[in-house]
Design an enzyme around this catalytic site. Structure first.
Site, mmCIF file in Angstrom:
data_model
loop_
_atom_site.group_PDB
_atom_site.id
_atom_site.type_symbol
_atom_site.label_atom_id
_atom_site.label_comp_id
_atom_site.label_asym_id
_atom_site.label_seq_id
_atom_site.Cartn_x
_atom_site.Cartn_y
_atom_site.Cartn_z
ATOM 1 N N HIS A 73 -3.241 -6.308 -8.611
ATOM 2 C CA HIS A 73 -3.501 -6.093 -10.041
ATOM 3 C C HIS A 73 -2.721 -7.139 -10.826
ATOM 4 C CE1 HIS A 73 -0.518 -3.284 -8.452
ATOM 5 N NE2 HIS A 73 0.178 -3.523 -9.565
ATOM 6 N N THR B 129 11.888 -5.199 -14.816
ATOM 7 C CA THR B 129 11.593 -6.517 -15.403
ATOM 8 C C THR B 129 10.296 -7.127 -14.869
ATOM 9 O OG1 THR B 129 12.921 -7.593 -13.711
ATOM 10 C CG2 THR B 129 14.028 -7.100 -15.796
ATOM 11 N N GLY B 130 9.718 -6.521 -13.844
ATOM 12 C CA GLY B 130 8.488 -7.072 -13.253
ATOM 13 C C GLY B 130 7.257 -6.740 -14.092
ATOM 14 N N LYS C 274 7.011 -3.307 3.766
ATOM 15 C CA LYS C 274 6.356 -2.272 2.953
ATOM 16 C C LYS C 274 5.824 -1.127 3.826
ATOM 17 C CE LYS C 274 6.446 -3.536 -1.480
ATOM 18 N NZ LYS C 274 6.774 -2.686 -2.616
ATOM 19 N N THR D 111 1.156 -0.846 -0.815
ATOM 20 C CA THR D 111 0.313 -2.012 -1.072
ATOM 21 C C THR D 111 -0.848 -2.163 -0.091
ATOM 22 O OG1 THR D 111 0.316 -4.434 -0.894
ATOM 23 C CG2 THR D 111 2.096 -3.301 0.213
ATOM 24 N N GLN E 4 10.992 -7.766 -3.264
ATOM 25 C CA GLN E 4 10.714 -9.189 -3.098
ATOM 26 C C GLN E 4 9.208 -9.178 -2.877
ATOM 27 O OE1 GLN E 4 9.502 -12.254 -2.622
ATOM 28 N NE2 GLN E 4 9.593 -11.879 -0.414
ATOM 29 N N TYR F 167 6.607 -9.315 4.467
ATOM 30 C CA TYR F 167 6.441 -8.452 3.285
ATOM 31 C C TYR F 167 5.679 -7.185 3.671
ATOM 32 C CZ TYR F 167 4.424 -6.704 -1.087
ATOM 33 O OH TYR F 167 4.013 -5.892 -2.122
ATOM 34 N N GLU G 28 -1.480 -4.778 1.268
ATOM 35 C CA GLU G 28 -1.011 -5.677 2.325
ATOM 36 C C GLU G 28 -0.754 -4.909 3.632
ATOM 37 O OE1 GLU G 28 -0.187 -9.299 2.499
ATOM 38 O OE2 GLU G 28 -1.803 -9.076 1.069
ATOM 39 N N TYR H 286 15.874 -10.804 4.307
ATOM 40 C CA TYR H 286 16.122 -10.367 2.923
ATOM 41 C C TYR H 286 14.990 -9.439 2.460
ATOM 42 C CZ TYR H 286 16.297 -10.602 -2.165
ATOM 43 O OH TYR H 286 16.311 -10.263 -3.488
HETATM 44 P P1 NAP Z 1 7.141 -8.285 -9.681
HETATM 45 O O1 NAP Z 1 6.594 -8.710 -11.002
HETATM 46 O O2 NAP Z 1 7.488 -9.322 -8.674
HETATM 47 O O3 NAP Z 1 8.452 -7.383 -9.983
HETATM 48 C C1 NAP Z 1 9.353 -7.066 -8.972
HETATM 49 C C2 NAP Z 1 10.567 -6.420 -9.585
HETATM 50 O O4 NAP Z 1 11.511 -6.120 -8.537
HETATM 51 C C3 NAP Z 1 11.308 -7.310 -10.588
HETATM 52 O O5 NAP Z 1 11.774 -6.504 -11.637
HETATM 53 C C4 NAP Z 1 12.492 -7.827 -9.773
HETATM 54 O O6 NAP Z 1 13.617 -8.153 -10.560
HETATM 55 C C5 NAP Z 1 12.786 -6.593 -8.938
HETATM 56 N N1 NAP Z 1 13.619 -6.879 -7.769
HETATM 57 C C6 NAP Z 1 13.466 -7.855 -6.854
HETATM 58 N N2 NAP Z 1 14.432 -7.775 -5.934
HETATM 59 C C7 NAP Z 1 15.236 -6.744 -6.292
HETATM 60 C C8 NAP Z 1 16.410 -6.174 -5.756
HETATM 61 N N3 NAP Z 1 16.991 -6.665 -4.662
HETATM 62 N N4 NAP Z 1 16.947 -5.097 -6.370
HETATM 63 C C9 NAP Z 1 16.394 -4.594 -7.513
HETATM 64 N N5 NAP Z 1 15.296 -5.110 -8.068
HETATM 65 C C10 NAP Z 1 14.720 -6.167 -7.466
HETATM 66 O O7 NAP Z 1 6.158 -7.255 -8.980
HETATM 67 P P2 NAP Z 1 4.961 -6.385 -9.624
HETATM 68 O O8 NAP Z 1 3.714 -7.179 -9.541
HETATM 69 O O9 NAP Z 1 5.400 -5.815 -10.905
HETATM 70 O O10 NAP Z 1 4.827 -5.240 -8.527
HETATM 71 C C11 NAP Z 1 5.624 -4.058 -8.600
HETATM 72 C C12 NAP Z 1 5.741 -3.452 -7.213
HETATM 73 O O11 NAP Z 1 4.444 -3.139 -6.722
HETATM 74 C C13 NAP Z 1 6.369 -4.354 -6.155
HETATM 75 O O12 NAP Z 1 7.096 -3.521 -5.299
HETATM 76 C C14 NAP Z 1 5.190 -4.942 -5.411
HETATM 77 O O13 NAP Z 1 5.555 -5.272 -4.090
HETATM 78 C C15 NAP Z 1 4.211 -3.785 -5.468
HETATM 79 N N6 NAP Z 1 2.792 -4.128 -5.469
HETATM 80 C C16 NAP Z 1 2.307 -5.015 -6.382
HETATM 81 C C17 NAP Z 1 0.944 -5.282 -6.420
HETATM 82 C C18 NAP Z 1 0.379 -6.255 -7.409
HETATM 83 O O14 NAP Z 1 -0.771 -6.703 -7.199
HETATM 84 N N7 NAP Z 1 1.057 -6.570 -8.499
HETATM 85 C C19 NAP Z 1 0.077 -4.620 -5.525
HETATM 86 C C20 NAP Z 1 0.610 -3.703 -4.627
HETATM 87 C C21 NAP Z 1 1.967 -3.448 -4.622
HETATM 88 P P3 NAP Z 1 13.995 -9.656 -11.016
HETATM 89 O O15 NAP Z 1 13.524 -9.769 -12.433
HETATM 90 O O16 NAP Z 1 15.475 -9.682 -10.903
HETATM 91 O O17 NAP Z 1 13.315 -10.615 -10.078
HETATM 92 N N1 GDD Z 2 0.176 -17.431 -4.443
HETATM 93 C C1 GDD Z 2 -0.810 -18.251 -4.082
HETATM 94 N N2 GDD Z 2 -0.746 -19.560 -4.455
HETATM 95 N N3 GDD Z 2 -1.848 -17.742 -3.372
HETATM 96 C C2 GDD Z 2 -2.836 -18.583 -3.041
HETATM 97 C C3 GDD Z 2 -2.840 -19.923 -3.395
HETATM 98 C C4 GDD Z 2 -1.744 -20.451 -4.130
HETATM 99 O O1 GDD Z 2 -1.671 -21.623 -4.480
HETATM 100 N N4 GDD Z 2 -3.992 -20.489 -2.948
HETATM 101 C C5 GDD Z 2 -4.679 -19.533 -2.329
HETATM 102 N N5 GDD Z 2 -3.989 -18.371 -2.368
HETATM 103 C C6 GDD Z 2 -4.427 -17.104 -1.752
HETATM 104 C C7 GDD Z 2 -3.363 -16.479 -0.849
HETATM 105 O O2 GDD Z 2 -3.355 -17.130 0.420
HETATM 106 C C8 GDD Z 2 -3.871 -15.046 -0.817
HETATM 107 O O3 GDD Z 2 -4.888 -14.916 0.156
HETATM 108 C C9 GDD Z 2 -4.519 -14.836 -2.199
HETATM 109 O O4 GDD Z 2 -4.648 -16.153 -2.765
HETATM 110 C C10 GDD Z 2 -3.691 -13.974 -3.146
HETATM 111 O O5 GDD Z 2 -2.359 -14.455 -3.163
HETATM 112 P P1 GDD Z 2 -1.260 -13.905 -4.201
HETATM 113 O O6 GDD Z 2 -1.775 -14.014 -5.578
HETATM 114 O O7 GDD Z 2 0.027 -14.581 -3.869
HETATM 115 O O8 GDD Z 2 -1.212 -12.344 -3.897
HETATM 116 P P2 GDD Z 2 -1.107 -11.552 -2.502
HETATM 117 O O9 GDD Z 2 -2.428 -10.880 -2.287
HETATM 118 O O10 GDD Z 2 -0.574 -12.373 -1.419
HETATM 119 O O11 GDD Z 2 -0.001 -10.474 -2.843
HETATM 120 C C11 GDD Z 2 0.005 -9.750 -4.084
HETATM 121 O O12 GDD Z 2 -0.792 -8.592 -3.969
HETATM 122 C C12 GDD Z 2 -0.328 -7.633 -3.006
HETATM 123 C C13 GDD Z 2 -1.301 -6.451 -3.024
HETATM 124 O O13 GDD Z 2 -2.290 -6.654 -2.081
HETATM 125 C C14 GDD Z 2 1.460 -9.406 -4.412
HETATM 126 O O14 GDD Z 2 1.506 -8.863 -5.702
HETATM 127 C C15 GDD Z 2 2.021 -8.384 -3.448
HETATM 128 O O15 GDD Z 2 3.317 -7.975 -3.884
HETATM 129 C C16 GDD Z 2 1.084 -7.174 -3.402
HETATM 130 O O16 GDD Z 2 1.537 -6.214 -2.482
#
Ligand code: NAP
Ligand code: GDD
Length: 379
Positions: free
Chosen positions: A216, A40-41, A190, A162, A118, A186, A164, A130
């Site tokens: 992304h 769903t993400g 990871k 990630t 999460q 987080y 991160e 969690y």
């Molecule tokens: P997202 O939109 O937050 O999606 C996370 C998904 O995980 C949702 O489907 C959520 O379901 C599910 N989930 C949360 N807790 C769960 C649990 N306890 N059991 C089963 N499913 C659970 O994240 P995304 O942006 O698509 O990212 C996908 C993955 O890549 C994540 O693992 C994230 O940490 C990682 N990642 C993302 C980025 C990025 O920039 N997007 C970069 C690097 C790594 P619900 O609908 O129930 O909440």
């Molecule tokens: N969310 C958020 N909200 N971030 C903010 C804000 C705000 O109002 N203002 C500034 N920021 C800054 C955060 O402090 C961070 O430095 C940057 O914007 C990006 O924040 P997010 O968009 O929340 O993403 P993230 O980089 O912390 O994490 C995302 O990317 C990771 C990959 O590097 C998530 O998708 C993670 O799940 C993923 O691993």
């Protein structure tokens, strides 16, 4: 000579089969079965769509109370016809190892993609146990199921790692060899997932790959992440629905790519002959401040900045009104200040490169949110 000819003809058949798989039409018997945790993400939706286009049978796991991207899930289900049930949704939760084991055991997929997490970095400071449970132990449950079912040879596993992990970065840009220094629960969770995937690969020969993906984004990005928060605020400002965007650290730098480009590479990693880990990034980074400037420029608004750090604010140069203001509550206890990825390994080995530039990404997100807000007004 006969043996040589036999080997050559076998190779020719193999190559033509591989080609047929690559170009298989969307109809007919599904080629492979994929199981996606976190369907769903943002990434889950795009990956499911991508694999369905490749004629996979796709099984997606969602939590029973998830409302996220419900219309996209319905759209994917709509692609099923009576004869062709190629997208199936199952209920599950990564914290429940019995559930994880049952899913893998009954579906017996060829590929498992773990995108469930999460995924909010700031929230992880509020719910650290969690976060470690889902993002760390949850991954162990999948790997242990693969091992216990003796499916190390038949199931390939992708773990959503990630940028991160790099946290307080040791070098710029970051590669697969850069040391890790996570800066949040987080990131720590990871890191556990990353290493347990490597350990199961080395100890039990599980075909597990870590995609070390940098940020992304897309129109499906959850509204709490900074890019989507900004594109929505700028769109609402244009229609007079929001005066001020309250924001955190404006100086943080991220290497932002387009989610649709990034799901392709998850699949590519699992099509290789050996399991490896890859950095996936654009190689260009921008500050949060730049992202805001570009989003507002898209609606014809120029911003002038005043003061600094937690007192900084931006005004609309035409009206002189404050439209952006920093709020300390959006800061994190420990921050990842700068990330920048070097995806050379993916470029060379997987022949993968991002297709969408920063400006194109911004345009895609702005167009989508402007449409969304204008539709909401019409209703
Ligand atoms: P997202 O939109 O937050 O999606 C996370 C998904 O995980 C949702 O489907 C959520 O379901 C599910 N989930 C949360 N807790 C769960 C649990 N306890 N059991 C089963 N499913 C659970 O994240 P995304 O942006 O698509 O990212 C996908 C993955 O890549 C994540 O693992 C994230 O940490 C990682 N990642 C993302 C980025 C990025 O920039 N997007 C970069 C690097 C790594 P619900 O609908 O129930 O909440
Ligand atoms: N969310 C958020 N909200 N971030 C903010 C804000 C705000 O109002 N203002 C500034 N920021 C800054 C955060 O402090 C961070 O430095 C940057 O914007 C990006 O924040 P997010 O968009 O929340 O993403 P993230 O980089 O912390 O994490 C995302 O990317 C990771 C990959 O590097 C998530 O998708 C993670 O799940 C993923 O691993």
């Amino acid at each position: 000579m006969k043996v040589f000819l036999y080997i050559v003809s076998c190779l020719a058949i193999l190559v033509s089969n591989l080609h047929a798989i690559e170009n298989a039409p969307e109809t007919g018997t599904p080629l492979k079965k994929a199981l996606i945790f976190g369907v769903t993400g943002q990434d889950g939706i795009y990956l499911a769509e991508f694999l369905l286009d490749k004629n996979y049978e796709v099984h997606g796991v969602k939590r029973s109370d998830s409302k996220k991207n419900a219309n996209c899930i319905d759209m994917l289900l709509g692609r099923n016809s009576d004869e062709k049930q190629r997208f199936v949704v199952h209920y599950g939760d990564l914290r429940d190892k019995v559930n994880t084991n049952n899913l893998i055991c009954t579906i017996m997929p060829d590929e498992v993609y773990n995108l469930a997490a999460q995924s909010h970095v700031k929230d992880s400071f509020d719910v650290p146990a969690y976060t470690i449970d889902v993002n760390g132990l949850g991954v162990l449950h999948i790997l242990e199921s693969i091992r216990m079912l003796n499916t190390e040879k038949s199931i390939r596993f992708y773990q959503a790692s990630t940028s991160e992990l790099f946290g307080k970065v040791h070098e710029i840009p970051q590669t697969e060899l850069t040391p890790f220094y996570p800066r949040s629960p987080y990131g720590v969770a990871k890191l556990c997932a990353h290493w347990i995937s490597i350990n199961y690969r080395e100890a039990y020969n599980v075909f597990s790959c870590n995609g070390i993906l940098f940020n992304h984004e897309s129109p499906l990005r959850d509204e709490t992440f900074v890019t989507r928060k900004i594109t929505l605020a700028a769109s609402r400002y244009k229609y007079g629905l929001q005066d001020i965007l309250y924001i955190g650290n404006l100086n943080a730098k991220r290497d932002w790519g387009y989610a649709k480009d990034y799901v392709e590479v998850m699949w590519l990693m699992l099509q290789q002959s050996t399991p490896e880990d890859y950095v996936i990034a654009t190689g260009i980074n921008h500050t949060v401040r730049e992202f805001i400037e570009q989003a507002y420029k898209y609606i014809g608004v120029d911003i002038k900045w005043y003061e600094s750090d937690q007192n900084e604010y931006g005004i609309d140069t035409k009206t002189g009104k404050v439209i952006v203001a920093v709020k300390p509550e959006f800061f994190r206890p420990t921050e990842v200040d700068v990330v920048l990825g070097n995806a050379e390994k993916a470029r060379n080995s997987l022949k993968w490169m991002p297709k969408t530039s920063f400006n194109e990404l911004l345009q895609i997100m702005m167009e989508s949110d402007l449409k969304k807000i204008s539709k909401e007004i019409e209703r």
